[in-house]
Enzyme design. Structure first.
Site, PDB file in Angstrom:
ATOM      1  N   CYS A 108       0.800  -1.283  -0.053  1.00 20.31           N
ATOM      2  CA  CYS A 108       0.046  -0.005  -0.022  1.00 20.31           C
ATOM      3  C   CYS A 108       0.840   1.174   0.011  1.00 20.31           C
ATOM      4  O   CYS A 108       0.187   2.526  -0.369  1.00 20.31           O
ATOM      5  CB  CYS A 108      -0.674  -0.074   1.364  1.00 20.31           C
ATOM      6  N   HIS A 244      -3.367   7.050   3.564  1.00 19.81           N
ATOM      7  CA  HIS A 244      -3.872   5.945   2.948  1.00 19.81           C
ATOM      8  C   HIS A 244      -5.271   5.548   3.405  1.00 19.81           C
ATOM      9  O   HIS A 244      -5.670   5.455   4.552  1.00 19.81           O
ATOM     10  CB  HIS A 244      -2.973   4.770   3.152  1.00 19.81           C
ATOM     11  N   ASN A 274     -10.356   0.145   0.122  1.00 21.75           N
ATOM     12  CA  ASN A 274      -8.683   0.027   0.036  1.00 21.75           C
ATOM     13  C   ASN A 274      -8.453  -0.141  -1.209  1.00 21.75           C
ATOM     14  O   ASN A 274      -8.632  -1.434  -1.683  1.00 21.75           O
ATOM     15  CB  ASN A 274      -8.301  -0.573   1.482  1.00 21.75           C
TER      16      ASN A 274
END
Ligand code: COA
Length: 319
Positions: A108, A244, A274
């Protein structure tokens, strides 16, 4: 270094929490209250190369450049359509670019790692215009029988073109010193090797949510403290924090710890879930498109994830 064009590529199919509860023991109330996610987009017919090429073309158009002006393509992904060719090479083929192209995997955190790499190449004068594409097809990587993980993720791509400039002020990358493989992983198998002692299939993403949650809130706080120590820039001087988009509760926790107003922490997790490395650049793209990020603003980008890795970037927006 500065960003001169941003773009996105999103699948057509939007899936609601209610649709998930048709085949999974979950419900909209649980997902929204625990994560902030209401919908996510998933690929039906699209490949990751399709989404990436759309994002790349969008970013090139915004930058008023064509593929032949690009000197390097860096792609961040854990979901490429192939192990080889890299997603970056697939994009180069699709947009007709003739430059070096490669993928990196920092899960990520990938986009921040790519910014650091691009900044280094530009600083030493090796390349002038670099295309960064962050693209993930998490729908192919999660176990759709596992309600702990599959409800959290989605598919999408974002791209940016960077070139020489002064807008990036600070980048820091980190990876956790302690072994963290067991809390977040996606194991490769042994294939059909006749020599492997134990046969293993490729596996889906595994995550121990609460342990990752704890790592994340601590690392984000540590990253922001370090940024202030190293640059003298305080949270009050940051106009927008682009974190994030893993969980709305992580964002709420961070803004409370920093004693900063919620308006400074824009979110799109409710629509996309996500998107791993594509989350931060997609948020940046949408904030720019909607004018919520404007010339003169100071932005802090912070991402975290598998590794466990984390990274922070501070940049100003040029006029
Ligand atoms: N629907 C309904 N119930 C669910 C569910 C779902 N989709 N997923 C889990 N549950 C249940 C669990 O089985 C558990 O039930 P039990 O108490 O009977 O055992 C209960 O909900 C609580 O689960 P828990 O894992 O403790 O929830 P949580 O509050 O920690 O939230 C996450 C789970 C994953 C949303 C949260 O831990 C998280 O966001 N972690 C960090 C993720 C992250 O940052 N990743 C970044 C890298 S990609």
């Amino acid at each position: 270094m500065k960003i001169i064009g941003l773009g996105k590529g999103i699948p057509k199919e939007c899936v609601t929490n209610d649709q998930l509860s048709e085949f999974l023991d979950t419900n909209d109330e649980w997902i929204v209250s625990r994560t902030g996610i209401k919908t996510r987009y998933v690929c039906v017919g699209e490949t990751l190369t399709d989404l990436s090429a759309t994002a790349a073309t969008d970013a090139l158009n915004k930058a008023n450049l064509s593929a032949k002006d690009i000197d390097l393509i860096i792609c961040t992904t854990i979901c490429g359509d192939y192990c080889t060719p890299s997603l970056a090479c697939c994009i180069a083929e699709r947009i007709n670019a003739r430059c070096p192209a490669f993928d990196i995997n920092a899960a990520c955190t990938g986009f921040i790692y790519a910014l650091e790499l691009a900044d280094g190449f530009i600083r030493v004068g090796k390349y002038k215009n670099i295309l960064i594409v962050s693209a993930e097809k998490m729908s192919a990587k999660v176990d759709w029988n596992d309600r702990n993980t599959c409800v959290l993720f989605g598919d999408g791509a974002a791209a940016c073109v960077v070139t020489e400039g002064e807008s990036v002020k600070y980048i820091n990358l980190s990876s956790s010193a302690t072994p963290n493989t067991e809390v977040l992983n996606m194991p490769n198998g042994t294939g059909n090797s006749p020599f492997a002692a134990e046969k293993k299939q490729n596996e889906y993403l595994n995550m121990q949510g609460q342990k990752v949650f704890k790592f994340v809130v601590n690392i984000v706080e540590a990253e922001l403290k370090l940024m202030t120590e190293r640059t003298g820039i305080t949270p009050e001087q940051i106009d927008r924090f682009l974190l994030h988009q893993a969980n709305k509760r992580i964002i709420d926790y961070t803004l409370a710890r920093l004693k900063q107003p919620a308006e400074k922490f824009p979110c799109n997790i409710e629509r996309y879930g996500n998107l791993s490395s594509a989350s931060v650049p997609l948020l940046l793209t949408e904030m720019t498109e909607t004018g919520q990020v404007k010339a003169g603003d100071t932005l802090l980008l912070c991402a975290f994830g598998g590794g466990l890795t984390a990274g922070t970037c501070v940049m100003t927006i040029d006029s």
